[in-house]
Design a protein around this motif. Sequence first.
Motif, PDB file in Angstrom:
ATOM      1  N   LYS A   9       0.838  -1.198   0.000  1.00  0.00           N
ATOM      2  CA  LYS A   9       0.000   0.000   0.000  1.00  0.00           C
ATOM      3  C   LYS A   9       0.872   1.246   0.000  1.00  0.00           C
ATOM      4  CE  LYS A   9      -4.042   2.045   2.230  1.00  0.00           C
ATOM      5  NZ  LYS A   9      -5.041   1.914   3.305  1.00  0.00           N
ATOM      6  N   ASP A  23      -8.798  14.815  -6.346  1.00  0.00           N
ATOM      7  CA  ASP A  23      -8.236  13.555  -6.792  1.00  0.00           C
ATOM      8  C   ASP A  23      -7.324  13.793  -7.989  1.00  0.00           C
ATOM      9  OD1 ASP A  23      -9.670  12.108  -4.894  1.00  0.00           O
ATOM     10  OD2 ASP A  23     -11.417  11.932  -6.216  1.00  0.00           O
ATOM     11  N   ARG A 225     -17.488  13.707  -1.983  1.00  0.00           N
ATOM     12  CA  ARG A 225     -17.233  12.334  -1.577  1.00  0.00           C
ATOM     13  C   ARG A 225     -18.532  11.513  -1.602  1.00  0.00           C
ATOM     14  NH1 ARG A 225     -12.380  12.872   1.531  1.00  0.00           N
ATOM     15  NH2 ARG A 225     -10.938  13.810   0.027  1.00  0.00           N
ATOM     16  N   PRO A 311      -4.637  12.982   3.000  1.00  0.00           N
ATOM     17  CA  PRO A 311      -5.349  11.750   2.613  1.00  0.00           C
ATOM     18  C   PRO A 311      -5.317  10.673   3.694  1.00  0.00           C
ATOM     19  CG  PRO A 311      -3.946  12.526   0.828  1.00  0.00           C
ATOM     20  CD  PRO A 311      -3.582  13.325   2.036  1.00  0.00           C
ATOM     21  N   THR A 312      -4.191  10.563   4.375  1.00  0.00           N
ATOM     22  CA  THR A 312      -4.075   9.592   5.465  1.00  0.00           C
ATOM     23  C   THR A 312      -5.041   9.925   6.591  1.00  0.00           C
ATOM     24  OG1 THR A 312      -1.741   9.259   4.933  1.00  0.00           O
ATOM     25  CG2 THR A 312      -2.490   8.527   7.107  1.00  0.00           C
ATOM     26  N   HIS A 314      -7.870  11.664   6.329  1.00  0.00           N
ATOM     27  CA  HIS A 314      -9.249  11.437   5.869  1.00  0.00           C
ATOM     28  C   HIS A 314      -9.601   9.956   5.955  1.00  0.00           C
ATOM     29  CE1 HIS A 314     -10.478  15.334   3.614  1.00  0.00           C
ATOM     30  NE2 HIS A 314      -9.790  15.595   4.710  1.00  0.00           N
ATOM     31  N   GLU A 315      -8.646   9.108   5.624  1.00  0.00           N
ATOM     32  CA  GLU A 315      -8.879   7.663   5.749  1.00  0.00           C
ATOM     33  C   GLU A 315      -9.029   7.287   7.221  1.00  0.00           C
ATOM     34  OE1 GLU A 315      -9.228   3.637   4.457  1.00  0.00           O
ATOM     35  OE2 GLU A 315      -9.265   5.510   3.302  1.00  0.00           O
ATOM     36  N   ARG A 316      -8.162   7.813   8.048  1.00  0.00           N
ATOM     37  CA  ARG A 316      -8.178   7.473   9.475  1.00  0.00           C
ATOM     38  C   ARG A 316      -9.478   7.881  10.151  1.00  0.00           C
ATOM     39  NH1 ARG A 316      -3.351   8.315  13.817  1.00  0.00           N
ATOM     40  NH2 ARG A 316      -4.527   7.830  15.699  1.00  0.00           N
ATOM     41  N   SER A 320     -12.877   9.352   3.840  1.00  0.00           N
ATOM     42  CA  SER A 320     -12.531   8.886   2.498  1.00  0.00           C
ATOM     43  C   SER A 320     -13.704   8.134   1.875  1.00  0.00           C
ATOM     44  CB  SER A 320     -11.306   7.971   2.544  1.00  0.00           C
ATOM     45  OG  SER A 320     -11.627   6.747   3.185  1.00  0.00           O
ATOM     46  N   ASP A 322     -13.684   5.191   0.478  1.00  0.00           N
ATOM     47  CA  ASP A 322     -13.680   3.798   0.930  1.00  0.00           C
ATOM     48  C   ASP A 322     -14.302   3.654   2.308  1.00  0.00           C
ATOM     49  OD1 ASP A 322     -12.549   2.834  -1.374  1.00  0.00           O
ATOM     50  OD2 ASP A 322     -10.500   2.770  -0.581  1.00  0.00           O
ATOM     51  N   ARG A 323     -13.986   4.578   3.215  1.00  0.00           N
ATOM     52  CA  ARG A 323     -14.551   4.498   4.564  1.00  0.00           C
ATOM     53  C   ARG A 323     -16.057   4.790   4.546  1.00  0.00           C
ATOM     54  NH1 ARG A 323     -11.494   5.055   9.083  1.00  0.00           N
ATOM     55  NH2 ARG A 323     -13.501   4.549  10.062  1.00  0.00           N
ATOM     56  N   GLN A 326     -17.741   1.596   3.467  1.00  0.00           N
ATOM     57  CA  GLN A 326     -17.724   0.628   4.552  1.00  0.00           C
ATOM     58  C   GLN A 326     -18.814   0.923   5.582  1.00  0.00           C
ATOM     59  OE1 GLN A 326     -13.742   0.546   6.215  1.00  0.00           O
ATOM     60  NE2 GLN A 326     -12.807   0.216   4.217  1.00  0.00           N
TER      61      GLN A 326
END
Length: 332
Positions: A9, A23, A225, A311-312, A314-316, A320, A322-323, A326
Amino acid sequence: MNTAATAAKPRLKTSAMIASFADPGQKTTSAPFGHALVKAAEENPAIVGLTADLGKYTDMHIFAQAYPERFFQMGMAEQLLFGAAAGMAQTGLVPFASTYSVFAARRAYDFLCLDIAEPNLNVNIVGGLPGLTTGYGPSHQATEDMAIFRGMPNLTIVDPCDAVDIEQAVPQLAASDGPTYLRLLRGKVPSVLDEYGYTFELGKAKVLRGGADVVFVSSGLMTMRALQAAKDLAADHVDVAVVHTPTIKPFDAATVLAEVDTDRLVVTLENHSVIGGLFETVASAAVQAGIGRRIVPIGLPDEFLHAGALPTLHERYGLSVDRIKQTVLASL
């Protein structure tokens, strides 16, 4: 540590301070606020611009270059910035005063409240780095600005999604009565709403797309998003509607609650703490209307956030795409 997974990754990198959330390859517009303010000023000679030593970082420098005689550099003194803007508005001028959202909300609240909001003056506060749009940590991340400002009488709050929202909002803010607070997206800002036949109307929410299974109610960059996640969720046979609410206060309860009051899953998405922002605005409106619906919040946690690459982060913290997917799939 699983070194194989780590190697597979790639690390997500952006500049920590003024980081773009666009993006790769996405259509963007450069400094939409600055150029929109210049255009509005061409038609309205009463418009003036002020900043607290942050012209370059709030795109106010575009206005300063075009109208140097109508631009005022107030230095690193946010209380003075708002006090001067209030005085200018008393004389009939239409000030746009820019600083970072954290400074506007935390340092100069009383000046905005009593000098501007109480006399209901046409002063437009432009707040840079709203929510999680910088990696510099709690000193610069305005994760609670809307919560702070929602209780202030007379103040209109706008959380734009993209360059289209900003460009169309600026002249309407200038023409509106009373004070406004704009959560600024600056630099290279994505343009996405033009693909949906959208026009910004102050105080109005808009249904961007329909869907039979889930309703996203979103504001700010999270509408971008939400639209991305809605497209991706179609692959999982989940049909998602998206309602964009750029004006947080006054809130367009009629449009939003018409979408909430169905048997679909309702999810709010905001680049703000789940305390005091869009989620609680929607939930409160639903309760007052007697609508007993489950509403799932996607937003920032009630805590001080970490510093790091945007970006990290936003994922955390769940912002994001993807989150979002989910969370939706786990909630159905």
